[in-house]
Scaffold this motif. Structure first.
Motif, mmCIF file in Angstrom:
data_model
loop_
_atom_site.group_PDB
_atom_site.id
_atom_site.type_symbol
_atom_site.label_atom_id
_atom_site.label_comp_id
_atom_site.label_asym_id
_atom_site.label_seq_id
_atom_site.Cartn_x
_atom_site.Cartn_y
_atom_site.Cartn_z
ATOM 1 N N PRO A 115 -61.557 -5.633 -97.401
ATOM 2 C CA PRO A 115 -61.609 -4.083 -96.806
ATOM 3 C C PRO A 115 -61.079 -4.097 -95.578
ATOM 4 N N ASP A 116 -60.329 -3.105 -95.396
ATOM 5 C CA ASP A 116 -59.681 -3.212 -93.951
ATOM 6 C C ASP A 116 -60.612 -1.942 -93.159
ATOM 7 N N TYR A 117 -59.789 -1.538 -91.894
ATOM 8 C CA TYR A 117 -60.793 -0.632 -91.018
ATOM 9 C C TYR A 117 -61.246 0.767 -91.732
ATOM 10 N N GLN A 118 -60.647 0.850 -92.812
ATOM 11 C CA GLN A 118 -60.799 2.190 -93.609
ATOM 12 C C GLN A 118 -61.542 1.969 -94.850
ATOM 13 N N ASP A 119 -62.022 0.659 -94.761
ATOM 14 C CA ASP A 119 -62.547 0.257 -96.322
ATOM 15 C C ASP A 119 -61.448 0.366 -97.585
ATOM 16 N N ARG A 120 -60.429 0.146 -97.079
ATOM 17 C CA ARG A 120 -59.267 0.062 -98.269
ATOM 18 C C ARG A 120 -58.981 -1.342 -98.582
ATOM 19 N N ASN A 121 -58.626 -1.571 -99.949
ATOM 20 C CA ASN A 121 -58.207 -2.855 -100.397
ATOM 21 C C ASN A 121 -56.758 -2.655 -100.671
ATOM 22 N N LEU A 122 -55.943 -2.615 -99.744
ATOM 23 C CA LEU A 122 -54.589 -2.356 -99.908
ATOM 24 C C LEU A 122 -53.678 -3.567 -100.390
ATOM 25 N N ARG A 123 -52.583 -3.106 -101.307
ATOM 26 C CA ARG A 123 -51.925 -4.195 -101.757
ATOM 27 C C ARG A 123 -50.810 -4.276 -100.870
ATOM 28 N N LEU A 124 -50.587 -5.586 -100.062
ATOM 29 C CA LEU A 124 -49.229 -5.722 -99.153
ATOM 30 C C LEU A 124 -48.499 -6.590 -100.091
ATOM 31 N N GLY A 125 -47.133 -6.390 -99.491
ATOM 32 C CA GLY A 125 -46.098 -7.206 -100.200
ATOM 33 C C GLY A 125 -44.836 -7.373 -99.356
ATOM 34 N N LEU A 126 -44.069 -8.600 -99.383
ATOM 35 C CA LEU A 126 -42.612 -8.460 -99.145
ATOM 36 C C LEU A 126 -41.691 -9.032 -100.080
ATOM 37 N N ARG A 127 -40.627 -8.899 -99.725
ATOM 38 C CA ARG A 127 -39.583 -9.219 -100.690
ATOM 39 C C ARG A 127 -39.517 -10.913 -100.455
ATOM 40 N N ARG A 128 -39.619 -11.550 -101.803
ATOM 41 C CA ARG A 128 -39.631 -13.009 -101.892
ATOM 42 C C ARG A 128 -38.287 -13.400 -101.144
ATOM 43 N N ASP A 129 -37.154 -12.945 -101.460
ATOM 44 C CA ASP A 129 -36.017 -13.565 -101.048
ATOM 45 C C ASP A 129 -35.746 -13.427 -99.416
ATOM 46 N N LEU A 130 -36.366 -12.728 -98.653
ATOM 47 C CA LEU A 130 -36.267 -12.551 -97.400
ATOM 48 C C LEU A 130 -37.096 -13.592 -96.452
ATOM 49 N N LEU A 131 -37.813 -14.311 -97.177
ATOM 50 C CA LEU A 131 -38.656 -15.216 -96.638
ATOM 51 C C LEU A 131 -38.574 -16.629 -97.206
ATOM 52 N N PRO A 132 -37.637 -17.450 -96.755
ATOM 53 C CA PRO A 132 -37.405 -18.620 -97.436
ATOM 54 C C PRO A 132 -38.525 -19.722 -97.150
ATOM 55 N N SER A 133 -38.724 -20.653 -98.252
ATOM 56 C CA SER A 133 -39.927 -21.334 -97.776
ATOM 57 C C SER A 133 -39.568 -22.364 -96.362
ATOM 58 N N GLY A 134 -40.487 -22.833 -95.583
ATOM 59 C CA GLY A 134 -39.866 -23.436 -94.396
ATOM 60 C C GLY A 134 -40.062 -22.583 -93.288
ATOM 61 N N SER A 135 -39.967 -21.184 -93.583
ATOM 62 C CA SER A 135 -39.966 -20.239 -92.450
ATOM 63 C C SER A 135 -41.105 -20.482 -91.411
ATOM 64 N N ARG A 136 -40.889 -19.884 -90.219
ATOM 65 C CA ARG A 136 -41.952 -19.954 -89.298
ATOM 66 C C ARG A 136 -42.186 -18.395 -88.926
ATOM 67 N N VAL A 137 -43.318 -18.088 -89.142
ATOM 68 C CA VAL A 137 -43.448 -16.456 -89.076
ATOM 69 C C VAL A 137 -44.659 -16.361 -87.916
ATOM 70 N N LEU A 138 -44.061 -15.355 -87.173
ATOM 71 C CA LEU A 138 -44.868 -14.549 -86.222
ATOM 72 C C LEU A 138 -45.219 -13.255 -86.760
#
Ligand SMILES: O=P(O)(O)OC[C@H]1O[C@H](OP(=O)(O)OP(=O)(O)O)[C@H](O)[C@@H]1O
Length: 194
Positions: A115-138
């Motif tokens: 639950p986030d600050y509005q009590d929502r259980n949001l489904r978040l997602g990103l495109r698989r091919d944009l984040l290769p394994s081994g990436s270092r994410v901020l």
């Protein structure tokens, strides 16, 4: 003593100036009939002089680290994420709310938030091919409150085989210090300082 003897005028501290400008451009919204308060930070990007300083300020804690991608949640995380990505000279991967694949081959990595600050259980997602394994994410966002969206983002990043390097936000409103450490949160200021 003449003016010549006074030496150079002390330079304004740029961090203190940014804090004071952020405070001045921020409002809490509330109705008389309701005791809820809503943050209204959009004055921050409506002001060119603040907007110009946000990317460098949010990128600063990561200057000495290897970052390959910035991830920013829709919508303000995408806006600020682009500024930080430009500073660090890396790409930005959008983290969408309720993403819908366009085709069968359009692969998304998704996770549901606690639950986030509005009590929502949001489904978040990103495109698989944009984040290769081994990436270092901020991770970049304007505000972290319960940390729910950042927790789901970290799950997604790790499910891509990438490394979570931390979160950089303008305002840290977390009440759980362990979560702050787990997510490696850096902020420009804490909510209590607004
Ligand atoms: O720490 P949490 O409880 O997860 O909440 C923080 C998130 O909520 C706000 O975004 P919101 O979903 O309201 O969307 P917005 O960026 O469009 O304002 C804020 O920008 C963070 O992304």
């Amino acid at each position: 003593m003449g003016t010549k003897d006074r030496g150079p005028r002390p330079r304004a501290d740029p961090d203190a100036q940014l804090l004071s400008d952020l405070r001045a451009a921020f409002r809490w919204l509330s109705d008389r009939t309701d005791d809820r308060y809503a943050a209204e930070p959009t004055g921050w990007w409506a002001d060119a002089s603040i907007l110009r300083r946000l990317g460098p300020a949010l990128a600063e804690p990561s200057r000495g680290s290897v970052i390959s991608h910035v991830v920013g949640p829709e919508s303000r995380g995408g806006l600020l994420g682009a500024l930080v990505a430009l500073e660090l000279d890396v790409g930005l991967v959008e983290l969408r709310k309720d993403p819908e694949p366009s085709t069968d081959s359009d692969r998304w990595l998704t996770a549901r938030t606690p639950p986030d600050y509005q009590d929502r259980n949001l489904r978040l997602g990103l495109r698989r091919d944009l984040l290769p394994s081994g990436s270092r994410v901020l991770f970049v966002d304007d505000w972290i409150d319960t940390g729910g969206q950042a927790v789901a983002a970290r799950k997604i990043v790790e499910s891509a085989g990438a490394t979570w390097c931390g979160a950089s936000v303008i305002v840290d409103a977390l009440t759980d210090a362990r979560l702050r450490r787990h997510l490696a949160v850096n902020s420009i200021f804490r909510e209590r300082d607004l």
